[in-house]
Design a protein around this motif. Structure first.
Motif, PDB file in Angstrom:
ATOM      1  N   ASN A 111      24.150  15.331 -47.915  1.00 27.52           N
ATOM      2  CA  ASN A 111      24.852  16.591 -48.175  1.00 27.52           C
ATOM      3  C   ASN A 111      24.377  17.703 -47.258  1.00 27.52           C
ATOM      4  N   GLY A 112      24.038  17.336 -46.018  1.00 30.12           N
ATOM      5  CA  GLY A 112      23.554  18.352 -45.077  1.00 30.12           C
ATOM      6  C   GLY A 112      24.576  19.427 -44.786  1.00 30.12           C
ATOM      7  N   GLY A 113      25.840  19.049 -44.552  1.00 33.59           N
ATOM      8  CA  GLY A 113      26.885  20.039 -44.276  1.00 33.59           C
ATOM      9  C   GLY A 113      27.120  20.977 -45.441  1.00 33.59           C
ATOM     10  N   ALA A 114      27.101  20.452 -46.668  1.00 34.98           N
ATOM     11  CA  ALA A 114      27.317  21.291 -47.846  1.00 34.98           C
ATOM     12  C   ALA A 114      26.163  22.269 -48.043  1.00 34.98           C
ATOM     13  N   ILE A 115      24.923  21.824 -47.751  1.00 31.04           N
ATOM     14  CA  ILE A 115      23.770  22.714 -47.897  1.00 31.04           C
ATOM     15  C   ILE A 115      23.869  23.876 -46.914  1.00 31.04           C
ATOM     16  N   LYS A 116      24.324  23.606 -45.690  1.00 30.03           N
ATOM     17  CA  LYS A 116      24.513  24.680 -44.715  1.00 30.03           C
ATOM     18  C   LYS A 116      25.563  25.683 -45.186  1.00 30.03           C
ATOM     19  N   LYS A 117      26.623  25.186 -45.800  1.00 30.79           N
ATOM     20  CA  LYS A 117      27.672  26.092 -46.302  1.00 30.79           C
ATOM     21  C   LYS A 117      27.138  26.956 -47.433  1.00 30.79           C
ATOM     22  N   VAL A 118      26.289  26.403 -48.283  1.00 32.82           N
ATOM     23  CA  VAL A 118      25.688  27.187 -49.366  1.00 32.82           C
ATOM     24  C   VAL A 118      24.819  28.312 -48.800  1.00 32.82           C
ATOM     25  N   CYS A 119      24.049  28.003 -47.765  1.00 27.33           N
ATOM     26  CA  CYS A 119      23.214  29.037 -47.131  1.00 27.33           C
ATOM     27  C   CYS A 119      24.074  30.135 -46.521  1.00 27.33           C
ATOM     28  N   ALA A 120      25.184  29.748 -45.883  1.00 30.15           N
ATOM     29  CA  ALA A 120      26.083  30.736 -45.289  1.00 30.15           C
ATOM     30  C   ALA A 120      26.716  31.624 -46.353  1.00 30.15           C
ATOM     31  N   ARG A 121      27.114  31.020 -47.488  1.00 27.92           N
ATOM     32  CA  ARG A 121      27.691  31.816 -48.572  1.00 27.92           C
ATOM     33  C   ARG A 121      26.658  32.752 -49.183  1.00 27.92           C
ATOM     34  N   PHE A 122      25.387  32.320 -49.219  1.00 32.70           N
ATOM     35  CA  PHE A 122      24.329  33.185 -49.739  1.00 32.70           C
ATOM     36  C   PHE A 122      24.150  34.413 -48.856  1.00 32.70           C
ATOM     37  N   VAL A 123      24.165  34.208 -47.534  1.00 32.53           N
ATOM     38  CA  VAL A 123      24.051  35.343 -46.615  1.00 32.53           C
ATOM     39  C   VAL A 123      25.247  36.275 -46.774  1.00 32.53           C
ATOM     40  N   GLU A 124      26.424  35.717 -46.933  1.00 32.44           N
ATOM     41  CA  GLU A 124      27.626  36.537 -47.132  1.00 32.44           C
ATOM     42  C   GLU A 124      27.526  37.343 -48.417  1.00 32.44           C
ATOM     43  N   LEU A 125      27.003  36.733 -49.483  1.00 31.55           N
ATOM     44  CA  LEU A 125      26.826  37.451 -50.746  1.00 31.55           C
ATOM     45  C   LEU A 125      25.834  38.602 -50.597  1.00 31.55           C
ATOM     46  N   CYS A 126      24.732  38.352 -49.900  1.00 32.99           N
ATOM     47  CA  CYS A 126      23.748  39.422 -49.678  1.00 32.99           C
ATOM     48  C   CYS A 126      24.348  40.556 -48.863  1.00 32.99           C
ATOM     49  N   ARG A 127      25.196  40.221 -47.898  1.00 28.44           N
ATOM     50  CA  ARG A 127      25.831  41.260 -47.084  1.00 28.44           C
ATOM     51  C   ARG A 127      26.781  42.114 -47.927  1.00 28.44           C
ATOM     52  N   ARG A 128      27.517  41.494 -48.847  1.00 30.93           N
ATOM     53  CA  ARG A 128      28.424  42.246 -49.712  1.00 30.93           C
ATOM     54  C   ARG A 128      27.658  43.135 -50.690  1.00 30.93           C
ATOM     55  N   MET A 129      26.470  42.711 -51.082  1.00 31.01           N
ATOM     56  CA  MET A 129      25.651  43.501 -52.006  1.00 31.01           C
ATOM     57  C   MET A 129      24.899  44.617 -51.296  1.00 31.01           C
ATOM     58  N   GLY A 130      25.040  44.704 -49.969  1.00 31.95           N
ATOM     59  CA  GLY A 130      24.383  45.764 -49.217  1.00 31.95           C
ATOM     60  C   GLY A 130      22.924  45.513 -48.928  1.00 31.95           C
ATOM     61  N   LEU A 131      22.510  44.253 -48.979  1.00 34.18           N
ATOM     62  CA  LEU A 131      21.110  43.925 -48.713  1.00 34.18           C
ATOM     63  C   LEU A 131      20.835  43.665 -47.233  1.00 34.18           C
ATOM     64  N   LEU A 132      21.893  43.545 -46.433  1.00 34.96           N
ATOM     65  CA  LEU A 132      21.731  43.249 -45.004  1.00 34.96           C
ATOM     66  C   LEU A 132      22.446  44.304 -44.175  1.00 34.96           C
ATOM     67  N   THR A 133      22.176  45.564 -44.493  1.00 36.06           N
ATOM     68  CA  THR A 133      22.843  46.658 -43.787  1.00 36.06           C
ATOM     69  C   THR A 133      22.208  46.959 -42.439  1.00 36.06           C
ATOM     70  N   LYS A 134      20.930  46.657 -42.272  1.00 38.54           N
ATOM     71  CA  LYS A 134      20.234  46.951 -41.022  1.00 38.54           C
ATOM     72  C   LYS A 134      20.307  45.744 -40.097  1.00 38.54           C
ATOM     73  N   ALA A 135      20.832  45.963 -38.897  1.00 42.56           N
ATOM     74  CA  ALA A 135      20.993  44.874 -37.921  1.00 42.56           C
ATOM     75  C   ALA A 135      19.691  44.665 -37.158  1.00 42.56           C
ATOM     76  N   SER A 136      18.698  44.167 -37.849  1.00 40.73           N
ATOM     77  CA  SER A 136      17.388  43.933 -37.248  1.00 40.73           C
ATOM     78  C   SER A 136      16.773  42.710 -37.907  1.00 40.73           C
ATOM     79  N   VAL A 137      16.283  41.778 -37.068  1.00 41.48           N
ATOM     80  CA  VAL A 137      15.694  40.542 -37.587  1.00 41.48           C
ATOM     81  C   VAL A 137      14.383  40.264 -36.872  1.00 41.48           C
ATOM     82  N   ALA A 138      13.541  39.507 -37.540  1.00 44.62           N
ATOM     83  CA  ALA A 138      12.298  38.998 -36.948  1.00 44.62           C
ATOM     84  C   ALA A 138      12.427  37.480 -36.845  1.00 44.62           C
TER      85      ALA A 138
END
Length: 328
Positions: A21-48
């Protein structure tokens, strides 16, 4: 644990689940990032960005490189020589039942070593045929990698992770089997930019990611990278001054030496890059080689006057007892 009734899956079950289920796990991670972005947790475009070594199921003894094969072959040859020497010693002794049994055991060990040499030759052919000259028997995708500990290593994977600098959430990740981070900066930063859906991105990494081509690729895609430059010069280890010990002041057109071994000088260029005038009690002269060291001494003459002479300091000396000026 209460819902499952303390039912714990076997490690093989978990491994098969990830594999199937490698492909499905990647999709879950992508949806998690999308959810965090909608909640305003990823407003700053800066990463380490950083990498971590994850140990694989493959044992170090089941991983082979050209160097390991040569060392193993040398050990086998030494064992064969030792057993043959024992047989020669036994042949010179009087025959007995104990001696006969000893010869039988030694011959069995020699046959076993012979079979190991044959297997080693077959493994060597596979190693030479592989693109990166490395072979892992249990986990074929894993590779031998160096770790921070001196003389230590691990057979596993190099997992690249981009983390949001504000809330420390994982934005993007990628599993690689390359032991170094030198060529991983652009791919990881671009994956983080795509996950955040931004036009500009700031990325921070350590000196292990420093690569001119990777930095250029990031700049071309709108990613600003901040990372230190590694020190690759051997000047310090050889007891000499390096480029980092000098600073060029453009306004005054002066090269100033930082405080190194209680030495502070300022060099003003005359006409060429190797011709300097010292502002102070020392003098730097042009040199054909990469390094010229001179010192000034006052010599008393017979008529009572004094004369200043320049003498070369010993090259490579780490102890400078008299004022010296470096022309670089």
């Amino acid at each position: 644990m209460w819902l499952l009734g303390r039912l714990a899956p076997d490690h093989k079950t978990i491994a098969d689940f990830r594999k199937d289920n490698g492909g499905a796990i990647k999709k879950v991670c992508a949806r998690f990032v999308e959810l965090c972005r909608r909640m305003g947790l990823l407003t700053k475009a800066s990463v380490a960005i950083d990498g971590s070594k994850f140990k694989a199921v493959n044992n170090r003894d089941k991983n082979f490189t050209s160097g390991k094969i040569e060392r193993r072959r040398k050990q086998l040859e030494e064992s064969v020589s030792r057993y043959l020497s024992q047989l020669d010693t036994a042949d010179r002794q009087d025959p007995s039942e104990t001696l006969t049994l000893k010869k039988v055991r030694i011959n069995e060990k020699l046959e076993k070593l012979k079979s190991e040499m044959t297997k080693l030759d077959a493994i060597e052919k596979q190693v030479l045929a592989s693109p990166d000259q490395q072979l892992s028997l249990t986990d074929p995708d894993s590779r031998s990698m160096a770790t921070s500990g001196r003389g230590s290593g691990v057979v596993g994977y190099n997992v690249q992770v981009a983390v949001d600098t504000e809330n420390h959430l994982i934005v993007a990740h990628e599993v690689t089997n390359v032991g170094t981070d030198r060529a991983q900066l652009a791919n990881t930063a671009q994956a983080a930019k795509a996950a955040l859906e931004v036009d500009k991105l700031e990325a921070v990494a350590d000196r292990g990611y420093f690569n001119g081509e990777e930095i250029l690729a990031c700049e071309q895609t709108g990613i600003t990278v901040t990372l230190p430059k590694p020190m690759t010069s051997s000047a310090k280890s050889e007891g000499r001054f390096g480029k980092q010990d000098f600073v060029y002041l453009a306004d005054e057109n002066v090269i100033v030496a930082r405080r190194v071994r209680n030495l502070s000088i300022a060099l003003r260029p005359r006409s060429t890059a190797r011709n300097f005038t010292v502002i102070g009690p020392m003098r730097a002269v042009p040199a054909r080689s990469k390094l010229s060291v001179q010192r000034e001494e006052s010599v008393a003459l017979r008529d009572g006057s004094t004369r200043k002479l320049s003498k070369p300091c010993r090259r490579g000396s780490t102890k400078i007892r008299r004022p010296c000026a470096y022309a670089v």
